[in-house]
Structures are given as C-alpha cells and as structure tokens.
Write a protein that holds these residues in place. Structure first.
Motif, short mmCIF file in Angstrom:
data_model
loop_
_atom_site.label_atom_id
_atom_site.label_comp_id
_atom_site.label_asym_id
_atom_site.label_seq_id
_atom_site.Cartn_x
_atom_site.Cartn_y
_atom_site.Cartn_z
N ALA A 43 0.83 -1.20 0.00
CA ALA A 43 0.00 0.00 0.00
C ALA A 43 0.87 1.25 0.00
N LEU A 44 1.91 1.24 0.79
CA LEU A 44 2.82 2.38 0.83
C LEU A 44 3.51 2.57 -0.51
N GLY A 47 0.85 3.85 -3.16
CA GLY A 47 0.44 5.23 -2.88
C GLY A 47 1.57 6.22 -3.06
N THR A 50 2.34 6.73 -6.81
CA THR A 50 1.37 7.62 -7.45
C THR A 50 1.67 9.08 -7.13
N ALA A 51 1.90 9.37 -5.87
CA ALA A 51 2.18 10.75 -5.46
C ALA A 51 3.49 11.25 -6.06
N ILE A 76 -6.57 8.93 -4.65
CA ILE A 76 -5.94 7.71 -5.15
C ILE A 76 -5.09 7.06 -4.07
N VAL A 77 -4.26 7.86 -3.43
CA VAL A 77 -3.39 7.34 -2.38
C VAL A 77 -4.22 6.75 -1.24
N LEU A 78 -5.23 7.47 -0.80
CA LEU A 78 -6.10 6.97 0.27
C LEU A 78 -6.82 5.70 -0.15
N VAL A 80 -5.88 3.42 -2.35
CA VAL A 80 -4.93 2.30 -2.39
C VAL A 80 -4.65 1.80 -0.98
N VAL A 81 -4.44 2.71 -0.07
CA VAL A 81 -4.16 2.31 1.31
C VAL A 81 -5.35 1.56 1.90
N HIS A 84 -5.71 -2.03 0.41
CA HIS A 84 -4.71 -3.00 0.81
C HIS A 84 -4.66 -3.26 2.31
#
Length: 88
Positions: A43-44, A47, A50-51, A76-78, A80-81, A84
């Motif tokens: 997840a890290l 995310g 992407t960032a 998107i980041v949130l 994905v986290v 997962h």
C-alpha cells in the motif's frame, strides 16, 4: 514518436500487472514477512509511487498544480491504502 510513447505506457502497465499477479505465486512473500507487513508495504509503495509521479510531472514537465489534481492524487493514495489494509 508519439505512438512509441503509448506503446511504452502500455508495456509499463503490463509489467505492473504481471508483477502484481506474480505476488500470488510467491504467497505474497509471507514466508519471509508476516502478511500484514507485506500489505502495508505494498500500500505504501503504490500510494507513494502515485504521489511521486504526480510531483515529477509538476517538477519535470511543468504540469499545473490545481486543487482538483491535488484532491485526485490524495483520493488515489487513500484508496490504495484502504484497499490494501482491508483484512479480507
């Protein structure tokens, strides 16, 4: 040259999919690490990737920084986290 860019993008996406699917055959690397650690690490990685790509677009290519783009990257980041870290 423009068609090559699309081909390169398609190859990159395919490599991402193959690599992710390969995790299943490696038992998610649970033999080496507990599965919770692997899930958090993935997840890290997803995310942060992407960032960082969004930041590189601004820095290297002069893409505009807008509120909508910042919120999009944050979602998107949130997302994905959250996906997962789901225990199922």
């Amino acid at each position: 040259m423009r068609n090559f860019s699309w081909l390169l993008l398609a190859a990159s996406i395919a490599a991402e999919v193959v690599g992710t699917l390969a995790l299943r055959h490696a038992d998610g690397f649970t033999r080496a690490l507990p599965s919770a650690v692997v899930a958090a690490a993935y997840a890290l990685w997803a995310g942060a990737g992407t960032a960082l790509i969004a930041v590189c677009g601004v820095w290297l290519f002069g893409e505009a920084v807008t509120l909508a783009r910042c919120l999009g990257v944050a979602m998107i980041v949130l997302g994905v986290v959250v996906l997962h870290l789901d225990p199922r």
